[in-house]
Design an enzyme around this catalytic site. Sequence first.
Site, PDB file in Angstrom:
ATOM      1  N   GLU A  21      -9.452  -0.910   4.286  1.00 12.27           N
ATOM      2  CA  GLU A  21      -9.111   0.506   4.150  1.00 12.27           C
ATOM      3  C   GLU A  21      -9.839   1.353   5.189  1.00 12.27           C
ATOM      4  O   GLU A  21      -9.300   2.365   5.657  1.00 12.27           O
ATOM      5  CB  GLU A  21      -9.433   0.996   2.736  1.00 12.27           C
ATOM      6  CG  GLU A  21      -8.556   0.404   1.647  1.00 12.27           C
ATOM      7  CD  GLU A  21      -7.183   1.065   1.544  1.00 12.27           C
ATOM      8  OE1 GLU A  21      -6.897   1.986   2.336  1.00 12.27           O
ATOM      9  OE2 GLU A  21      -6.399   0.656   0.676  1.00 12.27           O
TER      10      GLU A  21
ATOM     11  N   LYS B  97      -9.794  11.311   4.659  1.00 10.05           N
ATOM     12  CA  LYS B  97      -8.978  11.401   3.447  1.00 10.05           C
ATOM     13  C   LYS B  97      -9.023  12.806   2.869  1.00 10.05           C
ATOM     14  O   LYS B  97      -7.997  13.333   2.416  1.00 10.05           O
ATOM     15  CB  LYS B  97      -9.427  10.383   2.402  1.00 10.05           C
ATOM     16  CG  LYS B  97      -8.524  10.400   1.177  1.00 10.05           C
ATOM     17  CD  LYS B  97      -8.553   9.141   0.371  1.00 10.05           C
ATOM     18  CE  LYS B  97      -7.449   9.156  -0.691  1.00 10.05           C
ATOM     19  NZ  LYS B  97      -7.463   7.943  -1.535  1.00 10.05           N
TER      20      LYS B  97
ATOM     21  N   GLU C  74       1.242  14.255  -2.268  1.00  9.51           N
ATOM     22  CA  GLU C  74       1.930  13.260  -1.447  1.00  9.51           C
ATOM     23  C   GLU C  74       3.398  13.610  -1.220  1.00  9.51           C
ATOM     24  O   GLU C  74       4.313  12.825  -1.469  1.00  9.51           O
ATOM     25  CB  GLU C  74       1.811  11.859  -2.071  1.00  9.51           C
ATOM     26  CG  GLU C  74       2.072  10.726  -1.071  1.00  9.51           C
ATOM     27  CD  GLU C  74       1.768   9.351  -1.629  1.00  9.51           C
ATOM     28  OE1 GLU C  74       2.672   8.528  -1.682  1.00  9.51           O
ATOM     29  OE2 GLU C  74       0.602   9.119  -2.006  1.00  9.51           O
TER      30      GLU C  74
ATOM     31  N   HIS D  61      -6.749  -6.234  -3.275  1.00  5.35           N
ATOM     32  CA  HIS D  61      -5.983  -5.103  -2.755  1.00  5.35           C
ATOM     33  C   HIS D  61      -6.191  -4.932  -1.253  1.00  5.35           C
ATOM     34  O   HIS D  61      -5.224  -4.779  -0.497  1.00  5.35           O
ATOM     35  CB  HIS D  61      -6.384  -3.817  -3.482  1.00  5.35           C
ATOM     36  CG  HIS D  61      -5.701  -2.596  -2.952  1.00  5.35           C
ATOM     37  ND1 HIS D  61      -4.365  -2.342  -3.143  1.00  5.35           N
ATOM     38  CD2 HIS D  61      -6.175  -1.559  -2.198  1.00  5.35           C
ATOM     39  CE1 HIS D  61      -4.034  -1.211  -2.547  1.00  5.35           C
ATOM     40  NE2 HIS D  61      -5.117  -0.710  -1.967  1.00  5.35           N
TER      41      HIS D  61
END
Length: 358
Positions: free
Chosen positions: A185, A227, A237, A265
Site C-alpha cells: 500500500e 490519503k 469516493e 490483502h
Amino acid sequence: MNQIIVGLGERSYPIWIGERMLANLGSALDDVKFPNKVAIITNPTVGDLYGDQIVDALVASGRQISVISVPDGEEYKNIETLENIFGVLIDRHFDRYSGLIALGGGVIGDMAGFAAASFLRGIPFVQVPTTLLAQVDSSVGGKTGVNLPQGKNLVGAFYQPKHVHIDVMVLDTLPQREFVSGLAEVVKYGIIRDAEFFSWMEDHREVLLDRSPEALTHAVMMSCQIKANVVENDEKEQGLRALLNLGHTFGHAVETLAGYGVVKHGEAVAIGMVMAARISQQLKFCSIEDVERIVDLLTFFDLPVSPPDFSVAEYLNIMQRDKKVRDGEMRIVLNHGIGSAELHQVKDLDKYLDELLT
C-alpha cells in the site's frame, strides 16, 4: 510526534505519528473530548502484546475500560462477529455517550468502525492501528465494513474516527509477511500521486525492509498525508478517491477466489497493481520501464506479482461486484506512468485478462 489533520470541517480529526506513542493515548483522547466509557476492540494476538499498555494509559486518564476480544483473521470480518460485538456492548450497558477503540490491523479497524457507525445509530471511535497496512491505509479515511461470502466490504459505511494514533514501534512485533503486505500500500501511494516518493522508496528499500523507525515514520507520514489530501477532496469516493483503489479491483478478486486469509490483502494488491500496470502499458498510459520499476520494487519487498491460476470467467464474475462498477460497466484504476493515475472504463477486459493469465 508528528501530526496530520484530515480536514473535513466539523468532522476533522488528527493523526498522530511517532515512536513509543501508546503511553500518550489518554491525552490524545482528552484533546478530542473522547468519552470516558470506552470499549477496546482487539484480537488475542494484539491484545496480549499491547492491551495492557493501552488499558494503563486510558485508566490513567480517568476512563472506564472494557476489552472485547474477537477472533484473529480476515475470515472473521463478518456479520456474525459484528453481532457478537453488539451483544457485548449491550450486556455491558454501553450508550450513546460511550466510545470504541480499534486496537489492531485492518480487520479490527474496519469492524470496530462499522460497529461504532451502527451501534445506537453512531458512537465515536478511535483507530490505534498495529499493522503497517492499517497505519497507511485502512485507519485513515473512514471506510468501515465487513465481508460477505460474495465479496469484500460489501456492507459498511463511511464513518470517520475522532483520532488516529500511530506508533511505528509496534511494527517490530509484526510477522514479516504481514509487514511486507503493508509495504504494497505504501508503494501504491507513490504510483498514484507522488513520483518523488516512489523514487525515495527505491533509494531506501533496504532500510524500509529492515524496519528503520526513521524510514518507517517518513513512509507512514507521506502515505497518510497523500490519503488525507484525497479524502478531504472526495470523502465518499465519487471520483478522486477511487484512485486509492489502484490494484484493488484485481486484488479483491484474488482474495475472494483464493479464500479470505489465504492471500494477504497487501499481497493481492501487489498482484493487482502489476496487472493494472501491464494493461496500462498495453493502452500506452505507461512505459514498459514504468512496469519494470513497479515489479522490481514489489519483488524486492518479497511481494507476489503474478496472479493465481483461476479462469478469466472466475475473475470477471468477482470483479463485476466491484463498487466502482457503474450501470454494469467495469471501471479500473490504471497508472499513468509513475506518480499519476486515472479511472478508466476498459473495453474487452476479458482479452487483457486472458493475456495476463496465460
